[in-house]
Design a protein around this motif. Structure first.
Motif, PDB file in Angstrom:
ATOM      1  N   THR A  21      -6.267   6.562   3.575  1.00 31.15           N
ATOM      2  CA  THR A  21      -5.039   5.768   3.619  1.00 31.15           C
ATOM      3  C   THR A  21      -3.869   6.567   3.067  1.00 31.15           C
ATOM      4  O   THR A  21      -2.762   6.555   3.622  1.00 31.15           O
ATOM      5  N   ARG A  22      -4.109   7.284   1.954  1.00 36.98           N
ATOM      6  CA  ARG A  22      -3.046   8.106   1.367  1.00 36.98           C
ATOM      7  C   ARG A  22      -2.561   9.149   2.371  1.00 36.98           C
ATOM      8  O   ARG A  22      -1.362   9.402   2.501  1.00 36.98           O
ATOM      9  N   THR A  27       0.831  -1.208   0.000  1.00 35.14           N
ATOM     10  CA  THR A  27       0.000   0.000   0.000  1.00 35.14           C
ATOM     11  C   THR A  27       0.860   1.251   0.000  1.00 35.14           C
ATOM     12  O   THR A  27       0.559   2.231  -0.697  1.00 35.14           O
ATOM     13  N   VAL A  82      -0.306   7.505   5.004  1.00 35.84           N
ATOM     14  CA  VAL A  82       1.009   7.175   4.459  1.00 35.84           C
ATOM     15  C   VAL A  82       1.843   8.438   4.304  1.00 35.84           C
ATOM     16  O   VAL A  82       3.026   8.474   4.680  1.00 35.84           O
ATOM     17  N   GLU A  83       1.248   9.487   3.762  1.00 38.17           N
ATOM     18  CA  GLU A  83       1.993  10.734   3.571  1.00 38.17           C
ATOM     19  C   GLU A  83       2.426  11.332   4.901  1.00 38.17           C
ATOM     20  O   GLU A  83       3.521  11.893   5.020  1.00 38.17           O
ATOM     21  N   VAL A  97      -5.923   3.879  -4.111  1.00 37.04           N
ATOM     22  CA  VAL A  97      -5.644   4.064  -2.687  1.00 37.04           C
ATOM     23  C   VAL A  97      -6.631   5.103  -2.165  1.00 37.04           C
ATOM     24  O   VAL A  97      -6.784   6.170  -2.757  1.00 37.04           O
ATOM     25  N   SER A  98      -7.310   4.781  -1.065  1.00 36.64           N
ATOM     26  CA  SER A  98      -8.311   5.704  -0.532  1.00 36.64           C
ATOM     27  C   SER A  98      -7.645   6.976  -0.025  1.00 36.64           C
ATOM     28  O   SER A  98      -6.456   6.983   0.328  1.00 36.64           O
ATOM     29  N   ALA A  99      -8.435   8.035   0.059  1.00 36.51           N
ATOM     30  CA  ALA A  99      -7.911   9.324   0.499  1.00 36.51           C
ATOM     31  C   ALA A  99      -7.385   9.251   1.928  1.00 36.51           C
ATOM     32  O   ALA A  99      -6.342   9.825   2.256  1.00 36.51           O
ATOM     33  N   ASN A 154      -3.942   5.224  -8.334  1.00 38.69           N
ATOM     34  CA  ASN A 154      -5.250   5.773  -7.984  1.00 38.69           C
ATOM     35  C   ASN A 154      -6.056   4.875  -7.052  1.00 38.69           C
ATOM     36  O   ASN A 154      -7.053   5.308  -6.478  1.00 38.69           O
ATOM     37  N   ARG A 159       2.142   1.662  -3.548  1.00 29.56           N
ATOM     38  CA  ARG A 159       1.115   2.181  -4.465  1.00 29.56           C
ATOM     39  C   ARG A 159       0.882   3.669  -4.228  1.00 29.56           C
ATOM     40  O   ARG A 159       0.698   4.443  -5.164  1.00 29.56           O
ATOM     41  N   THR A 160       0.882   4.056  -2.961  1.00 29.51           N
ATOM     42  CA  THR A 160       0.648   5.464  -2.636  1.00 29.51           C
ATOM     43  C   THR A 160       1.751   6.357  -3.183  1.00 29.51           C
ATOM     44  O   THR A 160       1.496   7.385  -3.818  1.00 29.51           O
TER      45      THR A 160
END
Length: 342
Positions: A32-33, A17, A36-37, A28-30, A26, A20-21
């Motif tokens: 979850t993104r 995940t 991660v960020e 990846v849910s908002a 695309n 992918r992020t």
């Protein structure tokens, strides 16, 4: 050193995940993104470019093919491309396709097939059918600046219309004795841009019922020095001299201004001058020009290639005409006789 595993643990997600992020996928849910960020920022994680490229199968490099490296217009377009690509983390590999046929073939058939780039931007390169087939067979996005090429998405400028606009400006001011500084055959290469600008000049004059004498045309080499020498020829010949000069580039127009002044003519009182390009020195010389916004062309081409890489569809669907604008400054005015008459 912080690893991707550390980021995954901090964010409470899998390493897949995180990958992918960070690769911009695309799926990846908002929320979850965002986690991660936040983890990346908190831990100070830096993505390994080589590992990321290996995983994605991309080089994050765009190949740019140009015919000249020492011309202002191409330098500015390259600047626009580079600025837009660097903002998205992409680099440029520059390919200089000179006039030599063998060298051109080496570039288009050899270097590009090494697949070290994710996409190609061809700037003012007239690709024949074989060359077009070769580039398209690479299976990567290709965008052209300058055209036309019906098989490649193309960002174009209508050089006939640019020239008509410049010439019509002089005609509207009341000039009837117009001269043109164009290009000699050595510089009338891909897409025949100088010829198209000469055609636009003639079309505008024909619409006004004016047929210029052969002495009102002089070829040059798209440099300030070339424009200077051409203007001296035009203004030094016997007979009725032109009251206005349309030069096929701003650099030649600047040369014409300098030549007119050296010969004792005032610009614009005795001689009007107009060019094409939007050169950065145009403001300094108070040059009236048709600005074709070359930096913006480069940025648009970069956006188009990135859009293709991200969505598998071209931002430029087929051919898109670039904007241009007449910028009126102090190098053009009504002929002196008309001003004297009120």
């Amino acid at each position: 050193m912080v690893s991707i595993d550390d980021v995954a643990r901090e964010a409470g997600v899998s390493t897949a995940t995180v990958s992918r992020t960070l690769s911009g996928k695309n799926n990846v849910s908002a929320s979850t993104r965002a986690r991660v960020e936040a983890a990346v920022k908190s831990l100070g994680y830096s993505v390994s470019a080589s590992a990321s490229n290996l995983a994605s199968g991309r080089t994050r490099t765009i190949g740019v093919i140009v015919p000249f490296l020492d011309r202002w217009f191409f330098t500015v377009i390259l600047g626009g491309i580079a600025a837009a690509l660097s903002r998205e983390g992409y680099d440029i590999t520059l390919y200089h396709v000179a006039g030599d046929t063998a060298h051109r073939r080496d570039i288009l058939d050899g270097f590009l097939r090494r697949r070290r780039v994710d996409g190609i931007i061809a700037v003012s390169i007239e690709l024949d059918e074989r060359e077009t087939d070769g580039l398209l067979s690479l299976g990567i996005p290709v965008i052209a600046v300058g055209g036309p090429n019906p098989r490649i998405p193309t960002l174009s400028v209508d050089d006939v219309q640019l020239a008509r606009l410049a010439t019509e400006h002089l005609l509207t001011l009341g000039h009837e004795r117009l001269a043109h500084i164009g290009a000699d055959p050595d510089f009338d290469l891909d897409f025949h841009i100088p010829t198209r600008r000469w055609q636009g000049f003639l079309q505008a004059l024909a619409d006004a019922g004016i047929s210029p004498p052969p002495t009102h045309y002089e070829p040059a080499d798209f440099t300030v020095e070339g424009g200077y020498q051409a203007a001296k020829q035009l203004l030094g010949r016997p007979g009725a001299r032109p009251t206005a000069i349309f030069a096929a580039s701003d650099e030649m127009a600047i040369g014409a201004i300098l030549a007119a002044r050296d010969l004792g003519f005032r610009v614009p009182e005795d001689m009007s001058v107009v060019g094409i390009d939007g050169h950065e020195l145009g403001g300094f010389f108070q040059l009236t020009t048709v600005d074709q916004f070359p930096a913006r062309q480069g940025e648009h081409a970069a956006a188009a290639i990135l859009d293709q890489l991200g969505t598998d569809r071209p931002l430029i669907q087929r051919r898109e005409d670039s904007p241009y604008e007449l910028i009126v400054r102090g190098s053009t005015a009504r002929p002196s006789t008309m001003r004297d008459d009120g």
